[in-house]
Design an enzyme around this catalytic site. Structure first.
Site, PDB file in Angstrom:
ATOM      1  N   CYS A  56       0.944  -1.098  -0.086  1.00  0.00           N
ATOM      2  CA  CYS A  56       0.063  -0.013  -0.018  1.00  0.00           C
ATOM      3  C   CYS A  56       0.867   1.230   0.079  1.00  0.00           C
ATOM      4  O   CYS A  56       2.065   1.050   0.288  1.00  0.00           O
ATOM      5  CB  CYS A  56      -1.052  -0.157   1.189  1.00  0.00           C
ATOM      6  SG  CYS A  56      -1.756   1.519   1.727  1.00  0.00           S
ATOM      7  N   HIS A  57       0.242   2.239  -0.410  1.00  0.00           N
ATOM      8  CA  HIS A  57       1.038   3.578  -0.425  1.00  0.00           C
ATOM      9  C   HIS A  57       1.611   3.762   0.973  1.00  0.00           C
ATOM     10  O   HIS A  57       2.808   4.551   1.149  1.00  0.00           O
ATOM     11  CB  HIS A  57       0.330   4.671  -0.892  1.00  0.00           C
ATOM     12  CG  HIS A  57       0.466   5.073  -2.463  1.00  0.00           C
ATOM     13  ND1 HIS A  57      -0.188   4.414  -3.488  1.00  0.00           N
ATOM     14  CD2 HIS A  57       1.416   5.670  -3.323  1.00  0.00           C
ATOM     15  CE1 HIS A  57       0.272   4.628  -4.507  1.00  0.00           C
ATOM     16  NE2 HIS A  57       1.290   5.301  -4.257  1.00  0.00           N
ATOM     17  N   THR A  58       1.031   3.570   2.062  1.00  0.00           N
ATOM     18  CA  THR A  58       1.371   3.725   3.426  1.00  0.00           C
ATOM     19  C   THR A  58       2.675   3.167   3.712  1.00  0.00           C
ATOM     20  O   THR A  58       3.501   3.783   4.361  1.00  0.00           O
ATOM     21  CB  THR A  58       0.378   3.484   4.441  1.00  0.00           C
ATOM     22  OG1 THR A  58      -0.848   4.035   4.089  1.00  0.00           O
ATOM     23  CG2 THR A  58       0.764   3.677   5.771  1.00  0.00           C
ATOM     24  N   HIS A  79       1.153  -4.296   6.001  1.00  0.00           N
ATOM     25  CA  HIS A  79      -0.048  -4.198   6.631  1.00  0.00           C
ATOM     26  C   HIS A  79      -1.402  -4.733   5.887  1.00  0.00           C
ATOM     27  O   HIS A  79      -2.549  -4.873   6.538  1.00  0.00           O
ATOM     28  CB  HIS A  79      -0.429  -2.898   7.263  1.00  0.00           C
ATOM     29  CG  HIS A  79      -0.848  -1.786   6.169  1.00  0.00           C
ATOM     30  ND1 HIS A  79       0.234  -1.276   5.441  1.00  0.00           N
ATOM     31  CD2 HIS A  79      -1.991  -1.113   5.886  1.00  0.00           C
ATOM     32  CE1 HIS A  79      -0.391  -0.490   4.806  1.00  0.00           C
ATOM     33  NE2 HIS A  79      -1.712  -0.375   4.901  1.00  0.00           N
ATOM     34  N   GLU A  80      -1.012  -5.205   4.575  1.00  0.00           N
ATOM     35  CA  GLU A  80      -2.161  -6.059   3.972  1.00  0.00           C
ATOM     36  C   GLU A  80      -1.719  -7.360   3.794  1.00  0.00           C
ATOM     37  O   GLU A  80      -0.798  -7.596   3.116  1.00  0.00           O
ATOM     38  CB  GLU A  80      -2.378  -5.109   2.686  1.00  0.00           C
ATOM     39  CG  GLU A  80      -3.533  -4.099   2.597  1.00  0.00           C
ATOM     40  CD  GLU A  80      -3.881  -3.575   1.119  1.00  0.00           C
ATOM     41  OE1 GLU A  80      -4.642  -2.852   0.965  1.00  0.00           O
ATOM     42  OE2 GLU A  80      -3.206  -4.264   0.138  1.00  0.00           O
ATOM     43  N   CYS A 109     -10.975  -4.459  20.527  1.00  0.00           N
ATOM     44  CA  CYS A 109     -10.824  -5.636  21.554  1.00  0.00           C
ATOM     45  C   CYS A 109     -12.062  -6.142  21.976  1.00  0.00           C
ATOM     46  O   CYS A 109     -12.426  -6.971  22.584  1.00  0.00           O
ATOM     47  CB  CYS A 109     -10.161  -4.938  22.789  1.00  0.00           C
ATOM     48  SG  CYS A 109     -11.282  -3.531  23.612  1.00  0.00           S
ATOM     49  N   CYS A 112     -13.926  -2.420  25.323  1.00  0.00           N
ATOM     50  CA  CYS A 112     -13.671  -1.100  25.745  1.00  0.00           C
ATOM     51  C   CYS A 112     -14.963  -0.257  25.449  1.00  0.00           C
ATOM     52  O   CYS A 112     -15.749  -0.483  24.661  1.00  0.00           O
ATOM     53  CB  CYS A 112     -12.436  -0.395  25.236  1.00  0.00           C
ATOM     54  SG  CYS A 112     -12.398  -0.018  23.503  1.00  0.00           S
ATOM     55  N   CYS A 115     -15.073   0.336  21.603  1.00  0.00           N
ATOM     56  CA  CYS A 115     -15.774  -0.737  20.900  1.00  0.00           C
ATOM     57  C   CYS A 115     -16.992  -1.068  21.005  1.00  0.00           C
ATOM     58  O   CYS A 115     -17.980  -1.524  20.322  1.00  0.00           O
ATOM     59  CB  CYS A 115     -14.695  -2.113  21.282  1.00  0.00           C
ATOM     60  SG  CYS A 115     -13.077  -2.014  20.485  1.00  0.00           S
ATOM     61  N   CYS A 123     -10.563   1.742  18.493  1.00  0.00           N
ATOM     62  CA  CYS A 123     -10.454   0.825  19.746  1.00  0.00           C
ATOM     63  C   CYS A 123      -9.701   1.803  20.978  1.00  0.00           C
ATOM     64  O   CYS A 123      -8.704   2.399  20.353  1.00  0.00           O
ATOM     65  CB  CYS A 123      -9.659  -0.452  19.489  1.00  0.00           C
ATOM     66  SG  CYS A 123      -9.558  -1.290  20.996  1.00  0.00           S
ATOM     67  N   ARG A 127      -5.964   0.957  18.461  1.00  0.00           N
ATOM     68  CA  ARG A 127      -6.252   1.567  17.282  1.00  0.00           C
ATOM     69  C   ARG A 127      -5.079   1.709  16.598  1.00  0.00           C
ATOM     70  O   ARG A 127      -4.040   1.562  17.287  1.00  0.00           O
ATOM     71  CB  ARG A 127      -6.942   2.928  17.749  1.00  0.00           C
ATOM     72  CG  ARG A 127      -6.313   3.954  18.560  1.00  0.00           C
ATOM     73  CD  ARG A 127      -6.560   5.193  18.701  1.00  0.00           C
ATOM     74  NE  ARG A 127      -7.757   5.243  19.651  1.00  0.00           N
ATOM     75  CZ  ARG A 127      -8.626   6.266  19.867  1.00  0.00           C
ATOM     76  NH1 ARG A 127      -8.315   7.623  19.188  1.00  0.00           N
ATOM     77  NH2 ARG A 127      -9.542   6.213  20.741  1.00  0.00           N
ATOM     78  N   CYS A 193      -6.677  -3.442   4.252  1.00  0.00           N
ATOM     79  CA  CYS A 193      -6.559  -1.962   4.057  1.00  0.00           C
ATOM     80  C   CYS A 193      -7.560  -1.420   3.006  1.00  0.00           C
ATOM     81  O   CYS A 193      -8.550  -1.034   3.216  1.00  0.00           O
ATOM     82  CB  CYS A 193      -5.296  -1.666   4.164  1.00  0.00           C
ATOM     83  SG  CYS A 193      -5.042   0.223   3.929  1.00  0.00           S
ATOM     84  N   ARG A 389      -2.319  -2.680  -6.900  1.00  0.00           N
ATOM     85  CA  ARG A 389      -1.882  -3.838  -5.695  1.00  0.00           C
ATOM     86  C   ARG A 389      -1.219  -4.812  -6.347  1.00  0.00           C
ATOM     87  O   ARG A 389      -1.493  -5.603  -7.231  1.00  0.00           O
ATOM     88  CB  ARG A 389      -3.051  -4.398  -4.932  1.00  0.00           C
ATOM     89  CG  ARG A 389      -3.934  -3.402  -3.987  1.00  0.00           C
ATOM     90  CD  ARG A 389      -2.709  -3.154  -2.875  1.00  0.00           C
ATOM     91  NE  ARG A 389      -3.227  -2.262  -1.557  1.00  0.00           N
ATOM     92  CZ  ARG A 389      -3.390  -0.965  -1.773  1.00  0.00           C
ATOM     93  NH1 ARG A 389      -2.859  -0.330  -2.946  1.00  0.00           N
ATOM     94  NH2 ARG A 389      -3.912  -0.530  -0.677  1.00  0.00           N
TER      95      ARG A 389
END
Length: 394
Positions: A56-58, A79-80, A109, A112, A115, A123, A127, A193, A389
């Site tokens: 991803c671009h992130t 993260h994907e 979670c 909380c 959530c 979260c 988060r 993502c 992707r």
């Protein structure tokens, strides 16, 4: 290692696992595929065999070190992904070895005050936090490797609660979503993502209605996922805005009906869209992280009821480029992960995809497939704007 059915072979639970990972050593330094050691999961954690991951671009921004506060090395980005649970730590409920899972960068979670609220998908504990580099339980890492210079073992830091550029990763259980085993993991990877963020922005954040008008600023994977979500909701007109006309053909595939090349406009883009859409669109989506584009997206909506959803990642210390009085008659909101609650809502989306009730064009987003060893080539394709992707097979 996995067995023939995609399940995880036994013998590794409770023991460290040595595997290959793509390690970032510095800003813009090519990732180094090398052996790391992955510790067993701690309490409320799971260890996952990653089968597919994408870029991803992130990840690209983090690899470049565009924000100095992100520069923590050595580190495993990514993260994907999608994979199979290898083992679970103490106190984990609802996940077991062999379960098919997708990691999520903003966890749930389910206990909380956040959530339990239907007003947010954040979260209190898990988060998204781009500056976080360790696990929640003990503020430690689950990755380590032998230092090139000293020969001593050193920690390797985590990224976005996930770190998926590795054959095995350890996640907080709150960041691992169990999904239908009938769902193809190479497609479900994109729900970690991009597709969830874009489709969810159209469905959850904006609640796009049938017959409405939409403008999407930035036709990368997230922007095209917004268009896909708007198409599935029955939007009558979806205007795509980008500086790269090569993206327009892919946009048509995702439901974009009209295109604006912002570089060729002889007037501000919002004026062009206002003329196209009888005073402005009902919904606009900013997917670039550029403050000037955010302003154009905001002004492109119709006075009186226009809604702008911000999805781009904006650098610090940029501020919202609006005068407070401009908010009379138009609204703007931010969106994280498409406002999906990952653990409690994504499994239902996956089930609908499996049953055919929801037909998201996953294949349209996967422009390249490569072995994990070609990860640097995949980064280059994304940086050059030649891929949406790139799916890496581990």
């Amino acid at each position: 290692m996995t067995n023939g059915n995609g399940g995880v072979a036994g013998g590794t639970r409770g023991k460290p696992i040595k595997c290959n990972a793509a390690v970032a050593w510095g800003p813009g330094v090519p990732l180094s595929v090398e052996e790391v050691e992955v510790a067993p999961p701690g309490p409320l954690e799971v260890r996952v065999k990653v089968l597919f991951t994408s870029i991803c671009h992130t990840d690209l921004s983090a690899w470049k070190g565009e924000n100095e506060m992100h520069r923590k090395y050595p580190r495993i980005l990514g993260h994907e992904a999608a994979g199979v649970v290898e083992s679970v730590g103490e106190g984990v409920d609802g996940l077991a070895p062999g379960d098919h899972v997708i990691p999520i960068f903003t966890g749930e979670c389910e206990k909380c005050v956040y959530c339990k609220s239907d007003k947010t998908n954040l979260c209190g504990t898990y988060r998204v936090d781009p500056f976080k580099t360790t696990m929640v339980f003990d503020n430690g890492t689950r990755f380590s490797l032998v230092d090139r210079n000293s020969g001593l073992r050193q920690p390797v830091y985590h990224f976005l609660n996930t770190s998926t550029f590795t054959e095995y990763t350890v996640l907080d259980a709150a960041c691992a979503v169990k999904i239908n085993p009938k769902a193809p993991l190479h497609k479900m990877c994109l729900l970690s993502c991009g597709i969830s963020t874009g489709v969810g922005a159209a469905w959850n954040s904006a609640d796009v209605s049938a017959g409405s008008t939409v403008a999407v600023f930035g036709l990368g994977a997230v922007g095209l996922a917004v268009a896909e979500g708007a198409r599935l909701r029955g939007a009558a007109r979806i205007i795509g805005v980008d500086v790269n006309p090569a993206k327009f053909s892919k946009g048509k595939e995702m439901g974009v009906t009209d295109f604006v090349d912002s570089r060729t406009c002889d007037k501000p883009v919002h004026e062009v869209i206002s003329e196209m859409a009888d005073g402005g669109v009902d919904y606009s989506f900013e997917c670039t992280g550029i403050s000037d584009v955010l302003r154009e997206a905001f002004l492109s909506t119709h006075d009186g009821w226009g809604l702008t959803v911000m999805l781009g990642i904006h650098s610090t210390p940029k501020m919202v480029p609006l005068h407070p009085m401009e908010l009379y008659g138009r609204r703007i909101i931010g969106c994280v992960f498409g406002d999906f609650k990952g653990k409690s809502q994504l499994p239902n989306l996956v089930d609908k995809c499996v049953s055919g009730e929801v037909n998201i064009n996953f294949d349209g987003f996967i422009t390249h497939k490569m072995p994990f060893s070609d990860i640097n080539k995949a980064f280059q394709l994304l940086e050059e704007g030649k891929s949406l992707r790139c799916l890496l097979n581990l």
